[in-house]
Write an enzyme that holds these catalytic residues in place. Structure first.
Site, mmCIF file in Angstrom:
data_model
loop_
_atom_site.group_PDB
_atom_site.id
_atom_site.type_symbol
_atom_site.label_atom_id
_atom_site.label_comp_id
_atom_site.label_asym_id
_atom_site.label_seq_id
_atom_site.Cartn_x
_atom_site.Cartn_y
_atom_site.Cartn_z
ATOM 1 N N ASN A 37 0.713 -1.233 0.061
ATOM 2 C CA ASN A 37 -0.108 -0.047 0.102
ATOM 3 C C ASN A 37 0.958 1.084 0.051
ATOM 4 O O ASN A 37 1.678 1.523 0.960
ATOM 5 C CB ASN A 37 -0.861 -0.061 1.199
ATOM 6 C CG ASN A 37 -2.034 1.067 1.185
ATOM 7 O OD1 ASN A 37 -2.345 1.829 0.179
ATOM 8 N ND2 ASN A 37 -2.604 1.322 2.204
ATOM 9 N N HIS A 122 -13.825 -4.813 12.080
ATOM 10 C CA HIS A 122 -13.638 -3.440 12.736
ATOM 11 C C HIS A 122 -14.837 -2.572 12.803
ATOM 12 O O HIS A 122 -15.618 -2.747 11.961
ATOM 13 C CB HIS A 122 -12.767 -2.967 11.406
ATOM 14 C CG HIS A 122 -11.367 -3.335 11.421
ATOM 15 N ND1 HIS A 122 -10.410 -2.390 10.933
ATOM 16 C CD2 HIS A 122 -10.589 -4.273 11.586
ATOM 17 C CE1 HIS A 122 -9.385 -3.007 10.871
ATOM 18 N NE2 HIS A 122 -9.317 -4.370 11.078
ATOM 19 N N ARG A 147 -12.335 -5.395 16.532
ATOM 20 C CA ARG A 147 -11.293 -4.482 16.948
ATOM 21 C C ARG A 147 -12.111 -2.859 16.943
ATOM 22 O O ARG A 147 -13.000 -2.596 16.051
ATOM 23 C CB ARG A 147 -10.404 -4.107 15.733
ATOM 24 C CG ARG A 147 -9.327 -3.325 16.160
ATOM 25 C CD ARG A 147 -8.346 -2.972 14.853
ATOM 26 N NE ARG A 147 -9.056 -1.952 14.194
ATOM 27 C CZ ARG A 147 -7.998 -1.179 13.089
ATOM 28 N NH1 ARG A 147 -6.953 -1.494 12.926
ATOM 29 N NH2 ARG A 147 -8.542 -0.139 12.420
ATOM 30 N N TYR A 159 -6.527 7.440 13.619
ATOM 31 C CA TYR A 159 -6.370 6.265 13.052
ATOM 32 C C TYR A 159 -7.584 5.087 13.431
ATOM 33 O O TYR A 159 -7.969 5.168 14.710
ATOM 34 C CB TYR A 159 -5.025 5.725 13.433
ATOM 35 C CG TYR A 159 -4.914 4.183 12.894
ATOM 36 C CD1 TYR A 159 -4.551 3.790 11.332
ATOM 37 C CD2 TYR A 159 -5.507 2.945 13.646
ATOM 38 C CE1 TYR A 159 -4.846 2.614 10.826
ATOM 39 C CE2 TYR A 159 -5.222 1.706 13.103
ATOM 40 C CZ TYR A 159 -4.884 1.637 11.774
ATOM 41 O OH TYR A 159 -5.114 0.310 11.136
ATOM 42 N N ASP A 213 -5.980 -1.107 18.008
ATOM 43 C CA ASP A 213 -4.874 -1.008 17.321
ATOM 44 C C ASP A 213 -4.227 0.553 17.900
ATOM 45 O O ASP A 213 -5.058 1.532 17.676
ATOM 46 C CB ASP A 213 -4.978 -0.923 16.134
ATOM 47 C CG ASP A 213 -3.727 -0.894 15.097
ATOM 48 O OD1 ASP A 213 -2.729 -0.573 15.891
ATOM 49 O OD2 ASP A 213 -3.794 -0.947 13.879
ATOM 50 N N HIS A 215 -1.309 1.586 16.743
ATOM 51 C CA HIS A 215 -0.682 2.032 15.515
ATOM 52 C C HIS A 215 0.622 2.825 15.896
ATOM 53 O O HIS A 215 0.837 4.037 15.140
ATOM 54 C CB HIS A 215 -1.889 2.903 14.635
ATOM 55 C CG HIS A 215 -1.773 2.600 13.143
ATOM 56 N ND1 HIS A 215 -1.196 3.698 12.209
ATOM 57 C CD2 HIS A 215 -1.792 1.442 12.519
ATOM 58 C CE1 HIS A 215 -1.135 3.257 11.023
ATOM 59 N NE2 HIS A 215 -1.767 1.869 11.239
ATOM 60 N N GLU A 239 -2.633 -3.898 19.925
ATOM 61 C CA GLU A 239 -1.848 -3.978 18.779
ATOM 62 C C GLU A 239 -0.709 -2.902 18.303
ATOM 63 O O GLU A 239 -1.314 -1.686 18.797
ATOM 64 C CB GLU A 239 -2.577 -4.099 17.340
ATOM 65 C CG GLU A 239 -2.127 -4.213 16.164
ATOM 66 C CD GLU A 239 -2.878 -4.168 15.103
ATOM 67 O OE1 GLU A 239 -2.676 -4.057 13.954
ATOM 68 O OE2 GLU A 239 -4.131 -4.442 15.191
ATOM 69 N N GLU A 265 2.680 -6.530 11.783
ATOM 70 C CA GLU A 265 2.290 -6.305 10.223
ATOM 71 C C GLU A 265 3.115 -5.509 9.119
ATOM 72 O O GLU A 265 3.049 -5.646 7.964
ATOM 73 C CB GLU A 265 0.577 -5.551 10.187
ATOM 74 C CG GLU A 265 0.816 -4.177 10.545
ATOM 75 C CD GLU A 265 -0.488 -3.403 10.541
ATOM 76 O OE1 GLU A 265 -0.776 -2.490 9.798
ATOM 77 O OE2 GLU A 265 -1.299 -4.178 11.108
ATOM 78 N N ARG A 286 1.996 -10.726 13.859
ATOM 79 C CA ARG A 286 0.741 -10.371 12.878
ATOM 80 C C ARG A 286 1.438 -10.265 11.592
ATOM 81 O O ARG A 286 0.722 -9.800 10.622
ATOM 82 C CB ARG A 286 0.307 -9.131 13.138
ATOM 83 C CG ARG A 286 -0.420 -9.083 14.689
ATOM 84 C CD ARG A 286 -1.279 -7.792 14.828
ATOM 85 N NE ARG A 286 -2.469 -8.133 13.857
ATOM 86 C CZ ARG A 286 -2.803 -7.272 12.853
ATOM 87 N NH1 ARG A 286 -1.919 -6.324 12.533
ATOM 88 N NH2 ARG A 286 -3.875 -7.437 12.098
ATOM 89 N N HIS A 315 -2.364 -9.879 9.566
ATOM 90 C CA HIS A 315 -3.093 -8.640 9.075
ATOM 91 C C HIS A 315 -3.810 -9.028 7.921
ATOM 92 O O HIS A 315 -3.647 -10.241 7.102
ATOM 93 C CB HIS A 315 -1.939 -7.898 8.653
ATOM 94 C CG HIS A 315 -2.067 -6.311 8.125
ATOM 95 N ND1 HIS A 315 -2.997 -5.812 8.884
ATOM 96 C CD2 HIS A 315 -1.895 -6.118 6.899
ATOM 97 C CE1 HIS A 315 -2.963 -4.656 7.967
ATOM 98 N NE2 HIS A 315 -2.349 -4.791 6.918
ATOM 99 N N ASP A 319 -6.258 -3.100 2.226
ATOM 100 C CA ASP A 319 -5.216 -2.694 1.128
ATOM 101 C C ASP A 319 -4.521 -4.323 0.769
ATOM 102 O O ASP A 319 -3.460 -4.494 0.102
ATOM 103 C CB ASP A 319 -4.426 -1.963 1.822
ATOM 104 C CG ASP A 319 -3.550 -1.977 3.093
ATOM 105 O OD1 ASP A 319 -4.003 -3.200 3.562
ATOM 106 O OD2 ASP A 319 -2.637 -1.461 3.308
ATOM 107 N N GLU A 342 -7.296 -11.051 11.054
ATOM 108 C CA GLU A 342 -8.011 -9.956 10.788
ATOM 109 C C GLU A 342 -8.895 -10.034 9.384
ATOM 110 O O GLU A 342 -8.640 -10.833 8.389
ATOM 111 C CB GLU A 342 -6.990 -8.847 10.577
ATOM 112 C CG GLU A 342 -7.559 -7.411 10.203
ATOM 113 C CD GLU A 342 -6.710 -6.211 10.201
ATOM 114 O OE1 GLU A 342 -7.169 -5.131 10.331
ATOM 115 O OE2 GLU A 342 -5.376 -6.687 9.808
ATOM 116 N N TRP A 405 2.392 7.915 11.967
ATOM 117 C CA TRP A 405 1.134 7.177 11.572
ATOM 118 C C TRP A 405 0.799 5.933 11.574
ATOM 119 O O TRP A 405 -0.264 5.364 12.173
ATOM 120 C CB TRP A 405 0.684 7.916 10.057
ATOM 121 C CG TRP A 405 -0.708 7.891 9.689
ATOM 122 C CD1 TRP A 405 -1.483 8.738 10.146
ATOM 123 C CD2 TRP A 405 -1.268 6.675 9.175
ATOM 124 N NE1 TRP A 405 -3.010 8.185 9.786
ATOM 125 C CE2 TRP A 405 -2.760 6.934 9.004
ATOM 126 C CE3 TRP A 405 -0.781 5.618 8.518
ATOM 127 C CZ2 TRP A 405 -3.589 6.060 8.421
ATOM 128 C CZ3 TRP A 405 -1.857 4.607 8.162
ATOM 129 C CH2 TRP A 405 -3.172 4.812 8.103
#
Length: 405
Positions: A37, A122, A147, A159, A213, A215, A239, A265, A286, A315, A319, A342, A405
């Site tokens: 991605n 999610h 999640r 996020y 998550d 992130h 996560e 991931e 993951r 993961h 994407d 996931e 991010w």
């Protein structure tokens, strides 16, 4: 038996996807996901200019030898672009081998270890109330693990809470050709997010598996604070609490909380997670088929993790193409130390481009009984959706400092 063609197919049926199709002189072909991605064209160039020409004439049955040829022989080992390209080759070759054996891939891997693959969906919203609405909806659809993410007061973008689409669902904001810039506040997040878990437990009780998550946004001591504070809500996992480059940081988190930790991931090889696993600093790994060198290498990661009571949690965001999802489900069906998978539902148009055999029922997926990994690509339909450059956002703190991010 020889490989006579290795073709890269790029399309954008809702998201950008890169697919490798390998064809043999006996007419058997296999497909592999090569999507990275935000860096899709880098993998395309690597495949088309380097790996694909080297595949022509090789025996597709020699999966291990081909994997070693591309990993050891290229000299520049590891890295996201390299390992994604190798993964695409590897997945396509496993697809071919299973088709030649006329059996579903999981049987070739050693047979299934379970009757179904538990997945998590999610739920997200601009506030806690909106997230709870999605939690209820997904629970009614049969998901046993969800999640949860929600907006944070004082922050416009958080996020996991994308903007709302035409169908009312929210998706990640990979919708501009240059990165958007969002503002982040760790203090506002830490003060607010435990309230989300409290609300979910109050409404859903103790049986629902809750995941979250972070992130990569916290420092180790901040992640330790969060993990300790939310222990009472019994999360399935927390996560990516911190950036994984400094793996010593996970020791500090472990010292302060029993909240399970999931990570990996963005890992591309076993060397990225070796110390985390052998020091038992994480509970779930993951890494996924498409970014960790394919089924061949993900098996090594999982076997190593099993020695240290670490389970898989691959993961599975949108994407990653349905090709990756199909391969992952066959892997999940087999792998002894499975934890969870996931699942983010692909757009309807994506599923039309990638017909697949896997199915969902009451919180569990099964990969299907089609020979191979059970996912194909409709090339004519894919051609109607040309590539569109899209970038994920970047984060800045409230004072303007670039952040994770």
């Amino acid at each position: 038996m020889k490989i006579v063609e290795a073709k890269v197919i790029v399309c954008c049926p809702g998201r950008n996807f890169v697919t490798l199709k390998i064809t043999t002189d006996q007419g058997v072909y296999g497909v592999g996901d090569a999507t990275l991605n935000g860096r899709e064209k880098a993998v395309v160039a690597f495949l088309e200019d380097y790996l694909c020409p080297m595949l022509i004439g090789k025996d597709p049955r020699r999966i291990e030898d081909i994997w070693q040829f591309f990993y050891r022989g290229i000299y520049w080992r590891r890295g996201a672009v390299n390992m994604t390209a190798i993964a695409a080759v590897d997945t396509a070759l496993w697809d071919i081998k299973a088709k030649m054996a006329n059996m579903p891939l999981y049987e070739l891997l050693g047979g299934r270890s379970r009757d179904g693959v538990m997945v998590y969906a999610h739920a997200n919203g601009s506030d806690i109330g909106e997230t709870l609405e999605q939690v209820h909806q997904l629970s009614e659809e049969g998901y046993k693990a969800i999640r949860v993410q929600c907006g944070v007061p004082g922050l416009d973008h958080v996020y996991g809470v994308g903007k709302k689409g035409p169908d009312g669902t929210r998706y990640e904001p990979a919708d501009s050709d240059l990165p958007a810039e969002h503002v982040w506040s760790t203090e506002k997040y830490l003060n607010h997010v435990p309230k989300l878990f409290e609300a979910v437990r109050d409404q859903m009780g103790g049986d629902l598996h809750i995941l979250h998550d972070v992130h990569h946004r916290l420092t180790p001591i901040e992640a330790a604070r969060l993990g300790k504070e939310i222990e009472q809500y019994n999360l399935f996992w927390m996560e990516d609490p911190v950036p994984a480059e400094n793996q010593e940081g996970f020791k500090l988190i472990r010292q302060h909380t029993t909240t399970p930790i999931a990570v990996g991931e963005v890992f591309s090889s076993i060397h990225d997670c070796r110390e985390l696993i052998q020091n038992q600093l994480i509970d779930y790994i993951r890494s996924t088929v498409v970014h960790a060198g394919g089924i061949t290498h993900l098996r090594r990661i999982a076997d190593f993790a099993s020695l240290y009571h670490v389970r898989t949690g691959c993961h599975g965001a949108t994407d990653l193409s349905p090709v990756c999802m199909g391969a992952a489900l066959h892997f999940d069906y087999w792998v002894p130390n499975f934890g969870i998978q996931e699942h983010m539902a692909h757009a309807e148009v994506t599923e039309e481009v990638f017909p697949h055999a896997y199915t969902f029922d009451k919180g569990y997926f099964t990969p299907g009984e089609s020979p191979g990994h059970g996912v194909d690509i409709d090339e004519k339909l894919a051609a109607k959706y040309p590539y569109q450059r899209k970038c994920l956002p970047v984060n800045r703190l409230e004072d303007g400092t670039l952040w994770h991010w």
